[in-house]
Design a protein around this motif. Structure first.
Motif, PDB file in Angstrom:
ATOM      1  N   ASP A  21       0.786  -1.238   0.044  1.00 55.10           N
ATOM      2  CA  ASP A  21      -0.075  -0.263  -0.114  1.00 55.10           C
ATOM      3  C   ASP A  21       0.724   1.366  -0.192  1.00 55.10           C
ATOM      4  O   ASP A  21       1.393   1.193  -0.207  1.00 55.10           O
ATOM      5  N   CYS A  22       0.156   2.817   0.182  1.00 63.31           N
ATOM      6  CA  CYS A  22       1.419   3.606   0.390  1.00 63.31           C
ATOM      7  C   CYS A  22       2.648   3.818   0.726  1.00 63.31           C
ATOM      8  O   CYS A  22       2.039   3.834   2.490  1.00 63.31           O
TER       9      CYS A  22
ATOM     10  N   LEU B 267       6.443   5.229   6.261  1.00 64.30           N
ATOM     11  CA  LEU B 267       6.628   6.286   6.207  1.00 64.30           C
ATOM     12  C   LEU B 267       6.183   6.624   7.821  1.00 64.30           C
ATOM     13  O   LEU B 267       6.854   7.239   8.250  1.00 64.30           O
ATOM     14  N   SER B 268       5.612   7.490   7.120  1.00 66.77           N
ATOM     15  CA  SER B 268       4.105   8.376   8.667  1.00 66.77           C
ATOM     16  C   SER B 268       4.574   7.403   9.784  1.00 66.77           C
ATOM     17  O   SER B 268       4.417   7.937  10.523  1.00 66.77           O
TER      18      SER B 268
ATOM     19  N   ALA C 175      -0.364  11.376   9.542  1.00 74.20           N
ATOM     20  CA  ALA C 175      -1.191  11.150   8.065  1.00 74.20           C
ATOM     21  C   ALA C 175      -1.330   9.762   7.938  1.00 74.20           C
ATOM     22  O   ALA C 175      -0.983   9.331   7.946  1.00 74.20           O
ATOM     23  N   ASP C 176      -2.890   9.607   7.496  1.00 77.75           N
ATOM     24  CA  ASP C 176      -2.590   7.895   7.012  1.00 77.75           C
ATOM     25  C   ASP C 176      -3.457   8.582   5.614  1.00 77.75           C
ATOM     26  O   ASP C 176      -4.366   7.080   5.061  1.00 77.75           O
ATOM     27  N   THR C 177      -3.315   8.993   4.939  1.00 74.35           N
ATOM     28  CA  THR C 177      -4.515   9.683   3.789  1.00 74.35           C
ATOM     29  C   THR C 177      -2.689   8.724   3.222  1.00 74.35           C
ATOM     30  O   THR C 177      -2.084   9.431   2.712  1.00 74.35           O
TER      31      THR C 177
ATOM     32  N   ARG D 153       3.552   2.621  -5.397  1.00 76.00           N
ATOM     33  CA  ARG D 153       1.835   2.604  -5.222  1.00 76.00           C
ATOM     34  C   ARG D 153       0.847   3.118  -5.356  1.00 76.00           C
ATOM     35  O   ARG D 153      -0.861   2.120  -5.853  1.00 76.00           O
ATOM     36  N   CYS D 154       0.772   4.134  -4.777  1.00 77.89           N
ATOM     37  CA  CYS D 154      -0.893   4.324  -5.198  1.00 77.89           C
ATOM     38  C   CYS D 154      -1.182   5.032  -6.355  1.00 77.89           C
ATOM     39  O   CYS D 154      -2.270   4.934  -7.303  1.00 77.89           O
ATOM     40  N   LEU D 155       0.722   5.363  -7.305  1.00 79.64           N
ATOM     41  CA  LEU D 155       0.621   5.965  -8.553  1.00 79.64           C
ATOM     42  C   LEU D 155       0.672   4.602  -9.765  1.00 79.64           C
ATOM     43  O   LEU D 155       2.148   5.312 -10.005  1.00 79.64           O
ATOM     44  N   PRO D 156       0.977   4.018  -9.725  1.00 84.23           N
ATOM     45  CA  PRO D 156       1.901   3.076 -10.735  1.00 84.23           C
ATOM     46  C   PRO D 156       2.041   3.739 -12.408  1.00 84.23           C
ATOM     47  O   PRO D 156       3.407   3.135 -12.240  1.00 84.23           O
TER      48      PRO D 156
END
Lengths: 703, 404
Positions: A463-464, A469-470, A477-479, A486-489
């Motif tokens: 996932d993100c 890291l956050s 931050a969990d958005t 991973r978010c934007l292949p």
């Protein structure tokens, strides 16, 4: 007493300094100034890099100075930070100076300027603060009436921090003794809740000011490429496509050199950067490092290939990328390094390449991080029998490397109370009972193992990546970030590279032999039997610069050498490799006419068999002239020069009637270089010409 | 590592020379100056530590002293970083720091020196040894082998008689007497004028410190170098930590001489002088000034005999009481109590013995003894009835000005 500042006045100072009438403090900056100046508090500020901690201590320093107090001291682990901060301070109308190991010739002048009230901020490294002579001679004469004490990278105070630095244990102990009328400011950009809690519990009575840590401009991506050759090929193919300039991090100095060399070969301007890097055009390492930092700052090179020696505190707002050639030891350390990128630009790349060798290197780091109980006892016993020993005196009394001795002494001397203390260049045993805190050491080693496991989880995280890291920093931050691989292949860099480049990089690695620089000076009294003069080259007994084909077990030839050693036979491929290196890339002059070798009781045939084939291929004569006359202890058990030399004294003999021409001296492995140095000296004494050593692999890691 | 209390921090900031700074415009307070200031603080019910957190200008309103300006105090108090760096180092070297208000501070010093006692003591080793009955051994650095041998013997003798040896920790008589005691499995107290840190790491003392057989203390910074003034100033602490003093060899000037004559003048403890054939020595002069010759057979006898015999001066009692009465307007009972406590310090006494010493009416003695028992200063026990001191930890800062 009674120094105070109103927000409006502080803001005026900021505006004047920046020459910007509309400037105002960023969130929390004023609160921090108010806490240390007006409330004389002890404060820990957790804010991301680029938040502006220096504004806080520069403005505070200014206020203290205007209230007739002395300078503010900033303790920061990296010279890079200091170099960046001095001009930054100047722009704010603040006089900042640094006293560190690289500018010793300026210390007196700086001390004088401080005494004359000429200095607002003094920057020093943690190593300086834990050097008792420095504290006595430089710091104590100016430490009355200080304004503020700033401790940068304050997470190092906690054992839970990702960055174990013994000097911070000393700093914490100094801070604990600071009376309540003296304000302290700790700053960090990488502290999770556990670290903050630990720092607070250690220092007591300290306030915390915490802001968001995550950087929004970063495009994160992870790529597993086990072979070094593959990673080199990937770098040379894709780096030109990434806008801007940046950093490639490696785990060892040798890797930094190798990657930089490869990139330059492929038309990507780069340079290697590590703690003692030197360059012909510069007088010393520190001035060369300054030059390198400035080249990257001004975008004069595309890449600085660096170990972690370049890191915390390097301040380049428009850094376009941070790429890891090998995986770092912990996620928090990774965040800290990758967080250097994209501070003041819209987008930047953070790419983590990871390879097969990472695991071994980290294991080596972990094992080397703490000394064994036996080493500690040897040193303590030697000191107990004395009224103080200097470093050379200690080296003759314990069979440990200088590095090991220094490591043990450092670790012991930051404790409080400590079993050892340094006074007037000697180490003294204090009257303190001592027992190794094995539990703490186990904890720290396990901590590093856990951190390394977490890095693996990060690399394979589905996932993100930014959320991962956050979370490890306990940031809220969990958005999902919407831009990592991973978010934007579609936004990813390709993971592939051209086959041609792959072949080229494999060859490059196979040709990456190293220079073998023989020893020129022997320790006093180490060769009682041979009676060598201490300076070998003054008597024509030194070896010539030779060659090392590979690093033991490494890509290139290292793995082949390792397999050959285990099979007790070095194959013809290695004969080819050595001969090709000799003929095509070395060509020593005057050219050797004969070949001999280093004899061994344990593997009597391995090296001579190989040397014979090399001699035949090169058309040189093979001569068996060196004999081992006595059994000695394995050289690898000898830990420092004195013991290594003593262990070789009288062990080899050379025939009296030998050829007087230049000779190639072959061995399979090298570490301390003493065996080759001794045999070369014996050959020269017996009348040989210049001696050129060649070995197949070095077992010294990372050098 | 133990963190210093805020009271201790203030005391150190105001009184300690840190590092080697040379002359300062606003130097640390002397023991006497600190004594004055501390007394003022006590009167105002201000704990020293409050000066670090409260509003100092407000707190110090009304404090007037020609020598101690507010500016001077402000300068001293702002040495926070210097304090932290120094204390961290000293504690790292295994040294401890006690101030007058700490329970570990030796009572003998406060009793004998009152507000001239050192505000801060730095030390290495077991501080409980400071309260042990002790014999002071003093003498020059450079003495004959015979004197050295004698010093060693006296050390061993002290150990056998249950005394610690207290000395100046220098070469010569000091070192020999201490080592003599340690070799005989006794204990020693070294009162150093310099280099406490270094000495505590030296091979001859290090093991004994770890085995709690010796305590080294100094009223001066642990890193202070040798300085004649400091060496002279610390002599008084050697005498005041002892029950009796033995002078092995003294010149007619110099450290041993000045210390011994100071002790004779102040009448802290009986002064015993070794006979010597050295015509240049000041030993004879010390006896003329009121010291006593050390009995020839002392090495066969018990050193306890050195405690009983007072030196020649008859008006000792008066001097001492005058001095107390002079310092603060004590009541007669307070003077009685002071005297009583110093009598009972080493041993309990019966009522008859007390009657002999005090020369009071039996009724008066009873009233005061009862008062002392009720205020938990002494206890009464056993048959025949005897009185002894209650060994209790000293309380806070206030206790040091209030011997009752």
């Amino acid at each position: 007493m009674g120094i105070r500042v109103e927000k409006s006045i502080a803001e005026d100072l900021l505006r004047n300094a920046l020459d910007d009438k509309s400037a105002s403090f960023r969130p929390n900056q004023w609160e921090a100034i108010d806490a240390v100046v007006n409330k004389k508090q002890k404060l820990l500020v957790v804010q991301k890099t680029g938040w502006g901690k220096s504004i806080v201590y520069f403005i505070s320093a200014k206020v203290f100075r205007e209230g007739n107090q002395g300078p503010t001291i900033v303790i920061s682990p990296l010279l890079a930070l200091m170099r960046n901060q001095i001009p930054a301070a100047e722009r704010l109308g603040i006089t900042a100076v640094t006293i560190n190991s690289s500018n010793q010739e300026e210390w007196d002048e700086v001390k004088e300027r401080i005494a004359e009230g000429d200095v607002d901020v003094l920057l020093i490294s943690p190593e300086r603060l834990s050097n008792d002579e420095f504290v006595r001679d430089v710091l104590l004469p100016i430490s009355d009436n200080l304004g503020l004490l700033v401790v940068d990278e304050a997470h190092c105070i906690s054992d839970w921090g990702h960055d174990f630095r013994p000097d911070y244990r000393r700093i914490a102990n100094v801070l604990k003794q600071m009376p309540p009328n003296m304000p302290i400011l700790g700053t960090t950009a990488t502290a999770n809740n556990r670290v903050v809690k630990d720092v607070v519990s250690q220092l007591g009575d300290i306030e915390v000011l915490r802001g968001p840590l995550i950087r929004e401009s970063l495009f994160l991506q992870n790529i597993r490429l086990p072979d070094q050759a593959a990673r080199l090929a990937w770098l040379s193919e894709h780096l030109p496509d990434i806008p801007g300039t940046g950093i490639v991090y490696t785990l060892t100095k040798k890797d930094a050199e190798q990657v930089a060399e490869w990139l330059n070969l492929n038309g990507i301007s780069s340079a290697a950067y590590y703690s003692d890097v030197t360059h012909a055009g510069n007088p010393d390492s520190s001035s060369y490092r300054i030059a390198l930092e400035s080249m990257l700052l001004k975008n004069e090179i595309k890449v600085l290939v660096a170990t972690t020696a370049l890191g915390m505190g390097y301040d380049k707002p428009d850094l376009g990328f941070v790429i890891h050639y090998q995986a770092p030891g912990s996620v928090v350390a990774y965040y800290q390094q990758v967080g250097r990128a994209g501070r003041a630009i819209e987008s930047a790349r953070g790419i983590l390449l990871s390879g097969r060798e990472d695991q071994d290197i980290h294991e080596h780091f972990r094992n080397a991080a703490f000394p064994g109980g036996g080493q500690v006892n040897q040193i303590l016993q030697a000191l107990e029998r004395s009224d103080g020993l200097s470093m050379p005196e200690l080296q003759r009394r314990v069979n440990l490397t200088k590095g090991q001795i220094e490591q043990v002494l450092k670790l012991l001397s930051v404790e409080n109370p400590a079993p050892v203390i340094r006074e007037d260049r000697k180490w003294l045993r204090t009257a303190v009972d001592f027992e190794m805190d094995q539990e703490r050491i186990n904890f720290l080693v396990q901590q590093k193992t856990r951190e390394w496991k977490e890095v693996q989880e990060y690399i394979d995280h589905e996932d993100c990546l930014m959320v991962f890291l956050s979370n490890s920093l306990d940031d809220d931050a969990d958005t999902p970030c919407g831009k990592c691989s991973r978010c934007l292949p579609d936004g990813r860099m390709p993971e592939t590279f051209s086959e041609t480049l792959g072949v080229k990089s494999s060859l490059f690695l196979r040709y990456s032999e190293m220079l073998l620089i023989p020893r020129k000076q022997v320790p006093k009294d180490a060769f009682q039997k041979y009676g060598f003069h201490r300076i070998l080259n003054r008597h024509g007994l030194e070896a010539e610069t030779g060659r090392i084909l590979s690093r033991w077990g490494d890509a290139g030839w290292g793995r082949v050498v390792m397999n050959g050693k285990h099979a007790n036979h070095f194959g013809d491929k290695l004969v080819d490799a050595v001969c090709e290196m000799f003929e095509e890339r070395w060509n020593p002059d005057p050219r050797p006419t004969w070949v001999t070798f280093v004899p061994s009781f344990n593997h009597p045939a391995l090296v001579p068999d190989f040397a014979k084939r090399v001699a035949k291929r090169l058309g040189l004569s093979f001569q068996n002239v060196v004999t081992k006359t006595a059994r000695n202890r394995p050289q690898k058990q000898m830990q420092n020069s004195f013991y290594q030399c003593q262990n070789l004294d009288g062990v080899f003999a050379v025939d009296s009637d030998i050829k007087t021409e230049p000779v190639l001296l072959l061995d399979d492995m090298v570490d301390s270089r003493w065996t080759l140095t001794v045999i070369a000296a014996l050959l020269r004494s017996a009348g040989s010409g210049p001696v050129y050593p060649i070995v197949l692999a070095t077992t010294a890691i990372g050098k | 590592m133990k963190q210093l209390s805020q009271d201790a921090q203030t005391t150190l900031l105001l009184t300690t020379h840190f590092g080697d700074k040379g002359p300062m415009e606003h130097g640390p307070l002397t023991p006497t100056e600190w004594g004055r200031f501390a007394r003022w603080l006590t009167e105002q019910s201000i704990a020293p530590g409050e000066l670090l957190v409260g509003n100092r200008r407000e707190l110090l309103r009304g404090f007037q002293d020609n020598k101690i300006s507010l500016e001077r105090m402000e300068t001293l108090i702002n040495r926070g970083t210097t304090l932290a760096l120094s204390v961290e180092k000293w504690s790292r070297a295994g040294l401890w720091i006690i101030t007058r208000s700490d329970s570990a501070y030796p009572e003998k010093l406060t009793e004998r020196l009152n507000h001239n006692c050192p505000p801060v003591l730095f030390g290495s080793g077991d501080n409980n040894l400071l309260n042990k009955p002790a014999i002071a051994a003093v003498g020059s650095r450079d003495v004959t082998n015979e004197d050295l041998k004698f010093s060693r013997t006296i050390g061993g003798k002290a150990a056998a008689s249950g005394f610690a040896i207290v000395s100046g920790g220098a070469r010569g008589v000091d070192e020999a007497s201490m080592l003599g005691a340690l070799e005989a499995e006794g204990t020693a107290i070294g009162v150093l004028a310099d280099s406490l840190l270094k000495k505590s790491t030296s091979r001859i003392y290090r093991n004994h410190i770890q085995r709690k057989n010796i305590v080294l203390i100094s009223p001066f910074s642990p890193e202070a170098g040798f300085n004649v003034g400091n060496a002279m100033a610390r002599n008084k602490y050697i005498y005041c930590l002892s029950e009796a003093a033995v002078v092995v060899h003294s010149g007619r000037t110099g450290g041993t001489w000045s210390g011994a004559t100071e002790n004779l003048k102040k009448q802290w403890v009986p002064l015993w002088v070794k006979r010597t054939s050295d015509p240049d020595s000041g030993n004879n002069d010390l006896v003329n000034l009121g010291g006593s010759w050390l009995p020839h057979n002392i090495v066969e006898g018990d050193l306890n005999s050195l405690l009983g015999r007072k030196s020649t001066s008859n008006d000792e009692k008066d001097v001492k009481i005058d001095c107390i009465a002079d310092q603060s307007n004590r009541s007669f009972y307070e003077i009685f109590l002071f005297k009583l406590k110093s009598l009972l310090k080493n041993d309990s006494m019966t009522r008859t013995e007390l009657q002999d010493v005090f020369d009071l009416t039996p009724k008066q003695l009873d009233v005061w003894l009862r008062k002392a028992i009720e205020s938990e200063q002494i206890i009464k026990k056993g048959t025949p009835v005897s009185y002894s001191l209650i060994q209790k930890a000293k309380g806070n800062q206030l206790a040091m000005f209030d011997e009752s």
